[in-house]
Design a protein around this motif. Structure first.
Motif, PDB file in Angstrom:
ATOM      1  N   ASP A 280       0.881  -1.061  -0.001  1.00 38.60           N
ATOM      2  CA  ASP A 280      -0.066   0.062   0.004  1.00 38.60           C
ATOM      3  C   ASP A 280       0.852   1.480  -0.037  1.00 38.60           C
ATOM      4  O   ASP A 280       0.581   2.269  -0.603  1.00 38.60           O
ATOM      5  N   CYS A 281       1.885   1.195   0.912  1.00 39.97           N
ATOM      6  CA  CYS A 281       2.817   2.394   1.038  1.00 39.97           C
ATOM      7  C   CYS A 281       3.752   2.581  -0.383  1.00 39.97           C
ATOM      8  O   CYS A 281       3.781   3.693  -0.845  1.00 39.97           O
ATOM      9  N   ARG A 282       4.098   1.419  -0.921  1.00 37.30           N
ATOM     10  CA  ARG A 282       4.804   1.632  -2.312  1.00 37.30           C
ATOM     11  C   ARG A 282       3.795   2.131  -3.328  1.00 37.30           C
ATOM     12  O   ARG A 282       4.269   2.899  -4.166  1.00 37.30           O
ATOM     13  N   GLN A 283       2.608   1.920  -3.171  1.00 36.33           N
ATOM     14  CA  GLN A 283       1.753   2.458  -4.322  1.00 36.33           C
ATOM     15  C   GLN A 283       1.067   3.674  -4.185  1.00 36.33           C
ATOM     16  O   GLN A 283       0.327   4.304  -4.802  1.00 36.33           O
ATOM     17  N   CYS A 284       1.351   4.242  -2.873  1.00 39.97           N
ATOM     18  CA  CYS A 284       0.793   5.542  -2.633  1.00 39.97           C
ATOM     19  C   CYS A 284       1.134   6.572  -3.518  1.00 39.97           C
ATOM     20  O   CYS A 284       2.332   6.773  -3.929  1.00 39.97           O
ATOM     21  N   ARG A 285       0.390   7.645  -3.668  1.00 39.47           N
ATOM     22  CA  ARG A 285       0.843   8.682  -4.651  1.00 39.47           C
ATOM     23  C   ARG A 285       1.857   9.623  -4.196  1.00 39.47           C
ATOM     24  O   ARG A 285       2.318  10.356  -4.935  1.00 39.47           O
TER      25      ARG A 285
ATOM     26  N   LEU B  17       7.628  11.286  -2.519  1.00 38.37           N
ATOM     27  CA  LEU B  17       7.808  12.440  -1.725  1.00 38.37           C
ATOM     28  C   LEU B  17       8.067  11.891  -0.063  1.00 38.37           C
ATOM     29  O   LEU B  17       9.040  12.481   0.622  1.00 38.37           O
ATOM     30  N   CYS B  18       7.199  10.813   0.361  1.00 37.15           N
ATOM     31  CA  CYS B  18       7.367  10.543   1.850  1.00 37.15           C
ATOM     32  C   CYS B  18       8.239   9.487   2.030  1.00 37.15           C
ATOM     33  O   CYS B  18       8.841   9.465   3.201  1.00 37.15           O
ATOM     34  N   ARG B  19       8.270   8.469   1.043  1.00 33.16           N
ATOM     35  CA  ARG B  19       9.165   7.331   1.255  1.00 33.16           C
ATOM     36  C   ARG B  19       8.842   6.408   2.714  1.00 33.16           C
ATOM     37  O   ARG B  19       9.717   5.981   3.243  1.00 33.16           O
ATOM     38  N   GLY B  20       7.532   6.685   3.101  1.00 29.19           N
ATOM     39  CA  GLY B  20       7.072   6.022   3.976  1.00 29.19           C
ATOM     40  C   GLY B  20       7.369   6.355   5.458  1.00 29.19           C
ATOM     41  O   GLY B  20       7.009   5.951   6.634  1.00 29.19           O
ATOM     42  N   GLY B  21       7.795   7.755   5.316  1.00 28.97           N
ATOM     43  CA  GLY B  21       8.313   8.553   6.459  1.00 28.97           C
ATOM     44  C   GLY B  21       9.458   7.792   7.373  1.00 28.97           C
ATOM     45  O   GLY B  21      10.145   6.926   6.908  1.00 28.97           O
TER      46      GLY B  21
ATOM     47  N   GLU C  34       4.293  -2.368   8.510  1.00 28.63           N
ATOM     48  CA  GLU C  34       3.355  -1.570   8.785  1.00 28.63           C
ATOM     49  C   GLU C  34       3.535  -0.250   8.192  1.00 28.63           C
ATOM     50  O   GLU C  34       4.376   0.190   8.352  1.00 28.63           O
ATOM     51  N   ASP C  35       2.331   0.532   7.965  1.00 31.25           N
ATOM     52  CA  ASP C  35       2.564   1.925   7.414  1.00 31.25           C
ATOM     53  C   ASP C  35       2.815   2.651   8.549  1.00 31.25           C
ATOM     54  O   ASP C  35       2.575   2.191   9.723  1.00 31.25           O
ATOM     55  N   ASN C  36       3.500   3.916   8.608  1.00 34.90           N
ATOM     56  CA  ASN C  36       3.802   4.836   9.533  1.00 34.90           C
ATOM     57  C   ASN C  36       2.560   5.165  10.459  1.00 34.90           C
ATOM     58  O   ASN C  36       1.510   5.381   9.939  1.00 34.90           O
TER      59      ASN C  36
ATOM     60  N   PHE D 291       2.206   7.855  11.453  1.00 30.97           N
ATOM     61  CA  PHE D 291       1.605   9.204  10.947  1.00 30.97           C
ATOM     62  C   PHE D 291       1.000   9.392   9.563  1.00 30.97           C
ATOM     63  O   PHE D 291       0.880  10.659   9.050  1.00 30.97           O
ATOM     64  N   CYS D 292       0.821   8.186   9.143  1.00 32.99           N
ATOM     65  CA  CYS D 292       0.231   8.194   7.646  1.00 32.99           C
ATOM     66  C   CYS D 292      -0.567   8.882   7.564  1.00 32.99           C
ATOM     67  O   CYS D 292      -0.602   9.700   6.109  1.00 32.99           O
ATOM     68  N   GLU D 293      -1.669   8.829   8.175  1.00 31.93           N
ATOM     69  CA  GLU D 293      -2.861   9.677   7.697  1.00 31.93           C
ATOM     70  C   GLU D 293      -2.575  11.121   8.109  1.00 31.93           C
ATOM     71  O   GLU D 293      -3.152  11.871   7.294  1.00 31.93           O
ATOM     72  N   SER D 294      -1.830  11.410   8.743  1.00 34.47           N
ATOM     73  CA  SER D 294      -1.299  12.943   8.813  1.00 34.47           C
ATOM     74  C   SER D 294      -0.296  13.315   7.685  1.00 34.47           C
ATOM     75  O   SER D 294      -0.789  14.564   7.065  1.00 34.47           O
ATOM     76  N   TYR D 295       0.368  12.671   7.278  1.00 28.95           N
ATOM     77  CA  TYR D 295       1.175  12.887   5.975  1.00 28.95           C
ATOM     78  C   TYR D 295       0.297  13.042   4.894  1.00 28.95           C
ATOM     79  O   TYR D 295       0.487  13.995   4.065  1.00 28.95           O
ATOM     80  N   ARG D 296      -0.761  12.278   4.604  1.00 28.68           N
ATOM     81  CA  ARG D 296      -1.730  12.222   3.648  1.00 28.68           C
ATOM     82  C   ARG D 296      -2.265  13.615   3.532  1.00 28.68           C
ATOM     83  O   ARG D 296      -2.579  14.078   2.485  1.00 28.68           O
TER      84      ARG D 296
HETATM   85  S1  SF4 Z   1       1.403   8.743   3.070  1.00 33.64           S
HETATM   86 FE1  SF4 Z   1       1.535   6.877   4.339  1.00 33.64          FE
HETATM   87  S2  SF4 Z   1       1.041   5.360   2.654  1.00 33.64           S
HETATM   88 FE2  SF4 Z   1       1.953   7.152   1.888  1.00 33.64          FE
HETATM   89  S3  SF4 Z   1       3.864   6.944   1.446  1.00 33.64           S
HETATM   90 FE3  SF4 Z   1       3.581   7.928   3.380  1.00 33.64          FE
HETATM   91  S4  SF4 Z   1       3.527   6.534   5.094  1.00 33.64           S
HETATM   92 FE4  SF4 Z   1       3.465   5.391   3.135  1.00 33.64          FE
END
Ligand code: SF4
Length: 76
Positions: free
Chosen positions: A23-28, A32-36, A45-47, A49-54
């Motif tokens: 999911d992370c690798r496919q994230c738009r 920029l983020c590279r998974g934080g 698992e995703d970061n 703070f993923c939701e906050s990053y998005r």
């Molecule tokens: S926003 Fe979330 S899903 Fe997307 S690259 Fe960053 S950590 Fe991964």
């Protein structure tokens, strides 16, 4: 510094930090983020703070691009 580098190699810090969920690798925002920060991830698992990053990227990407363009085109 040599000791730190040696320890990083021993624990595989860099290699483990490159583990991302599909999911992370496919994230738009991945380029920029590279998974934080790896420290804020739990294994694959995703970061945390993923939701906050998005939210941040959705709301601020245009301004980030503008700042980037300014920095790359301005000579000090
Ligand atoms: S926003 Fe979330 S899903 Fe997307 S690259 Fe960053 S950590 Fe991964």
């Amino acid at each position: 510094m040599a000791k730190i580098q040696e320890r990083r190699s021993e624990i595989g810090f860099i290699e483990r930090s490159r583990n991302h969920s599909e999911d992370c690798r496919q994230c738009r925002w991945f380029s920029l983020c590279r998974g934080g920060c790896y420290r804020c991830r739990d294994g694959m698992e995703d970061n945390y703070f993923c939701e906050s990053y998005r939210m941040l990227f959705e709301n601020c990407f245009a301004q980030m691009e503008e700042i980037s363009r300014f920095l790359f085109t301005t000579r000090y």
